[in-house]
Write an enzyme that holds these catalytic residues in place. Structure first.
Site, PDB file in Angstrom:
ATOM      1  N   ASP A 175       0.837  -1.208   0.000  1.00 20.52           N
ATOM      2  CA  ASP A 175       0.000   0.000   0.000  1.00 20.52           C
ATOM      3  C   ASP A 175       0.873   1.259   0.000  1.00 20.52           C
ATOM      4  O   ASP A 175       0.561   2.246  -0.666  1.00 20.52           O
ATOM      5  CB  ASP A 175      -0.930  -0.007   1.228  1.00 20.52           C
ATOM      6  CG  ASP A 175      -1.817  -1.241   1.241  1.00 20.52           C
ATOM      7  OD1 ASP A 175      -2.375  -1.574   0.187  1.00 20.52           O
ATOM      8  OD2 ASP A 175      -1.926  -1.888   2.295  1.00 20.52           O
ATOM      9  N   HIS A 202      -5.412  -3.598   5.499  1.00 23.80           N
ATOM     10  CA  HIS A 202      -5.061  -3.902   4.103  1.00 23.80           C
ATOM     11  C   HIS A 202      -6.272  -4.473   3.348  1.00 23.80           C
ATOM     12  O   HIS A 202      -6.282  -5.640   2.958  1.00 23.80           O
ATOM     13  CB  HIS A 202      -3.873  -4.871   4.057  1.00 23.80           C
ATOM     14  CG  HIS A 202      -3.519  -5.249   2.647  1.00 23.80           C
ATOM     15  ND1 HIS A 202      -2.973  -4.351   1.757  1.00 23.80           N
ATOM     16  CD2 HIS A 202      -3.660  -6.411   1.970  1.00 23.80           C
ATOM     17  CE1 HIS A 202      -2.802  -4.947   0.595  1.00 23.80           C
ATOM     18  NE2 HIS A 202      -3.211  -6.197   0.688  1.00 23.80           N
TER      19      HIS A 202
HETATM   20  P1  NAD Z   1      -0.363 -18.214  -5.521  1.00 24.52           P
HETATM   21  O1  NAD Z   1      -1.546 -19.087  -5.600  1.00 24.52           O
HETATM   22  O2  NAD Z   1       0.361 -17.886  -6.773  1.00 24.52           O
HETATM   23  O3  NAD Z   1       0.703 -18.839  -4.514  1.00 24.52           O
HETATM   24  C1  NAD Z   1       0.352 -19.286  -3.256  1.00 24.52           C
HETATM   25  C2  NAD Z   1       1.272 -20.427  -2.877  1.00 24.52           C
HETATM   26  O4  NAD Z   1       0.904 -20.873  -1.567  1.00 24.52           O
HETATM   27  C3  NAD Z   1       1.154 -21.650  -3.816  1.00 24.52           C
HETATM   28  O5  NAD Z   1       2.427 -22.019  -4.306  1.00 24.52           O
HETATM   29  C4  NAD Z   1       0.567 -22.726  -2.929  1.00 24.52           C
HETATM   30  O6  NAD Z   1       1.032 -24.033  -3.230  1.00 24.52           O
HETATM   31  C5  NAD Z   1       1.066 -22.269  -1.561  1.00 24.52           C
HETATM   32  N1  NAD Z   1       0.349 -22.885  -0.461  1.00 24.52           N
HETATM   33  C6  NAD Z   1      -0.967 -23.179  -0.373  1.00 24.52           C
HETATM   34  N2  NAD Z   1      -1.213 -23.806   0.799  1.00 24.52           N
HETATM   35  C7  NAD Z   1      -0.038 -23.877   1.445  1.00 24.52           C
HETATM   36  C8  NAD Z   1       0.363 -24.423   2.688  1.00 24.52           C
HETATM   37  N3  NAD Z   1      -0.508 -24.987   3.517  1.00 24.52           N
HETATM   38  N4  NAD Z   1       1.666 -24.317   3.021  1.00 24.52           N
HETATM   39  C9  NAD Z   1       2.547 -23.723   2.214  1.00 24.52           C
HETATM   40  N5  NAD Z   1       2.240 -23.205   1.019  1.00 24.52           N
HETATM   41  C10 NAD Z   1       0.964 -23.295   0.646  1.00 24.52           C
HETATM   42  O7  NAD Z   1      -0.802 -16.862  -4.756  1.00 24.52           O
HETATM   43  P2  NAD Z   1       0.017 -15.490  -4.649  1.00 24.52           P
HETATM   44  O8  NAD Z   1      -0.334 -14.614  -5.763  1.00 24.52           O
HETATM   45  O9  NAD Z   1       1.457 -15.807  -4.395  1.00 24.52           O
HETATM   46  O10 NAD Z   1      -0.654 -14.853  -3.321  1.00 24.52           O
HETATM   47  C11 NAD Z   1      -0.481 -15.462  -2.071  1.00 24.52           C
HETATM   48  C12 NAD Z   1      -1.274 -14.742  -0.994  1.00 24.52           C
HETATM   49  O11 NAD Z   1      -0.772 -13.411  -0.794  1.00 24.52           O
HETATM   50  C13 NAD Z   1      -2.757 -14.567  -1.320  1.00 24.52           C
HETATM   51  O12 NAD Z   1      -3.526 -14.826  -0.170  1.00 24.52           O
HETATM   52  C14 NAD Z   1      -2.867 -13.110  -1.725  1.00 24.52           C
HETATM   53  O13 NAD Z   1      -4.162 -12.602  -1.552  1.00 24.52           O
HETATM   54  C15 NAD Z   1      -1.867 -12.495  -0.780  1.00 24.52           C
HETATM   55  N6  NAD Z   1      -1.383 -11.162  -1.147  1.00 24.52           N
HETATM   56  C16 NAD Z   1      -1.175 -10.266  -0.136  1.00 24.52           C
HETATM   57  C17 NAD Z   1      -0.688  -8.995  -0.417  1.00 24.52           C
HETATM   58  C18 NAD Z   1      -0.424  -8.015   0.680  1.00 24.52           C
HETATM   59  O14 NAD Z   1      -0.219  -6.833   0.397  1.00 24.52           O
HETATM   60  N7  NAD Z   1      -0.368  -8.409   1.936  1.00 24.52           N
HETATM   61  C19 NAD Z   1      -0.401  -8.647  -1.749  1.00 24.52           C
HETATM   62  C20 NAD Z   1      -0.599  -9.580  -2.747  1.00 24.52           C
HETATM   63  C21 NAD Z   1      -1.106 -10.842  -2.435  1.00 24.52           C
HETATM   64  C1  LMR Z   2      -3.012  -6.454  -3.112  1.00 24.80           C
HETATM   65  O1  LMR Z   2      -3.243  -5.441  -2.462  1.00 24.80           O
HETATM   66  O2  LMR Z   2      -2.555  -6.418  -4.265  1.00 24.80           O
HETATM   67  C2  LMR Z   2      -3.249  -7.799  -2.482  1.00 24.80           C
HETATM   68  O3  LMR Z   2      -3.886  -7.688  -1.241  1.00 24.80           O
HETATM   69  C3  LMR Z   2      -3.907  -8.777  -3.385  1.00 24.80           C
HETATM   70  C4  LMR Z   2      -5.345  -8.465  -3.654  1.00 24.80           C
HETATM   71  O4  LMR Z   2      -6.170  -9.367  -3.527  1.00 24.80           O
HETATM   72  O5  LMR Z   2      -5.663  -7.324  -4.008  1.00 24.80           O
END
Ligand code: NAD
Ligand code: LMR
Length: 338
Positions: A175, A202
């Site tokens: 953010d 967030h």
């Molecule tokens: P993705 O699906 O590409 O990757 C997620 C990974 O987690 C996969 O490789 C999957 O196998 C793994 N996984 C699932 N269950 C698991 C477990 N029990 N133990 C270990 N690994 C496990 O998703 P992504 O795009 O990498 O996003 C991941 C998370 O981050 C999502 O929840 C997304 O919403 C979040 N996110 C948060 C922010 C933030 O600002 N905080 C920003 C972007 C994404």
């Molecule tokens: C973001 O802010 O990009 C992440 O929290 C992923 C989402 O679901 O928007």
């Protein structure tokens, strides 16, 4: 084989104590969800961080390939891969910093809260591992919905008797990264020279950019304030829609997580004056968790900084943020009390 350097027939490795240049002490870092959209570029960026001496990559799928790939980079961190629940404890034992991007991402039309049912359980399982194997590690939690997953993690650690609120940090850096970028665009300056505090949480209206506190001090028209606040609050959705079903922000998120992880490591090494925004246990408002600027130190979030003066627009935004945030926090706590 997950760790090719241990293949049968490979010569015994010489002691690795002096790998890091200048003998600087390095930290042991684990990434949980390392094979995912965020996990892969984050693994690459943490392998490039000279403060990392050991990098553990854990996922339930595909870690052998990611580990083999990243381990060929000629930087000092030793990379080891771990696959599946039976290897979680080995991945976590001895770690100083645990970064968690494991879990489902959004598709168009979903809110972050729609991920709760899947991701709450994943975060609980992984944090139970942290409590068992590296209770003193600092945790950077990325998995959504962050507004609820951080309270879930806190309850897991309380139950295990290992909770130290300073060591549990919800990652809201994306953010701030977005706010810096969009504000710099409006001002026509380099984003590296802009610092925007983003407080609250967030998700949607809980993401509250404090444009009255932008550094260097800048003034904005009402129109600019509305445009910027809306764009920052909906930055995640902008990416989800552009990716059209292929996931959410991964590259900018890996960049943000690497930036925040590096700030934590520098603070753990003793560097002073490191201030970052993070979603943490807090007494800044009546809510038990809230994102503000925090001063990072050897033990994590050593000091929670106050909100500072808000203008009328931000005060209205704060009330809306607190209402939604409270529901998300209660939902996380209720999940653990079930
Ligand atoms: P993705 O699906 O590409 O990757 C997620 C990974 O987690 C996969 O490789 C999957 O196998 C793994 N996984 C699932 N269950 C698991 C477990 N029990 N133990 C270990 N690994 C496990 O998703 P992504 O795009 O990498 O996003 C991941 C998370 O981050 C999502 O929840 C997304 O919403 C979040 N996110 C948060 C922010 C933030 O600002 N905080 C920003 C972007 C994404
Ligand atoms: C973001 O802010 O990009 C992440 O929290 C992923 C989402 O679901 O928007």
């Amino acid at each position: 084989h997950l760790n090719p350097q241990m293949e049968e027939g490979a010569p015994a490795l010489r002691p690795a104590a002096c790998r890091a240049k200048g003998g600087a002490p390095g930290f042991k870092v684990a990434i949980l969800g390392a094979a995912g959209g965020i996990g892969q570029p984050l693994s690459l960026l943490m392998k490039m961080n000279p403060l990392v001496s050991v990098l553990h990559l854990y996922d339930v799928v595909n870690t052998p390939g990611v580990t083999a790939d990243v381990s060929h980079m000629d930087t000092s961190a030793v990379v080891r891969g771990f696959l599946g629940a039976q290897q979680l404890d080995a991945a976590l034992t001895g770690m100083d910093l645990v970064i968690i991007p494991a879990g489902l991402p959004r598709k168009p039309g979903m809110t972050r809260d729609d991920l709760f049912n899947k991701n709450a359980g994943i975060v609980r399982t992984l944090c139970e591992g942290v409590a068992r194997c590296c209770p003193d590690a600092i945790v950077n939690l990325i998995s959504n919905p962050v507004n609820s997953t951080v309270p879930i993690a806190a309850e897991v650690f309380k139950k295990a008797g290992t909770y130290n609120p300073k060591r549990l940090l919800g990652v809201t850096t994306l953010d701030v990264v977005r706010a810096n970028t969009f504000v710099a665009e409006v001002l026509g300056v380099d984003p590296r020279d802009v610092s925007v505090p983003v407080v609250g949480g967030h998700a949607g209206v809980t993401i509250l950019p404090l444009l009255s506190q932008v550094n260097p001090p800048s003034s904005f028209t009402q129109e600019e304030i509305k445009y910027l606040t809306n764009r920052i609050q909906n930055g995640g959705t902008e990416v989800v829609e552009a990716k059209a079903g292929a996931g959410s922000a991964t590259l900018s998120m890996a960049f943000a997580a690497a930036k925040f992880g590096d700030a934590c490591l520098r603070a753990m090494r003793g560097e002073a004056g490191i201030i970052e925004c993070s979603y943490v246990a807090s007494e800044v408002t009546e809510l038990p968790f809230f994102a503000t600027k925090v001063r990072l130190g050897r033990g994590g979030a050593e000091e929670i900084l106050p909100l500072g003066p808000l203008n009328d627009f931000e005060r209205v935004g704060l009330e809306a943020a607190k209402k939604e945030l409270n529901e998300s926090i209660q939902k996380g706590i209720a999940f653990m009390k079930k």
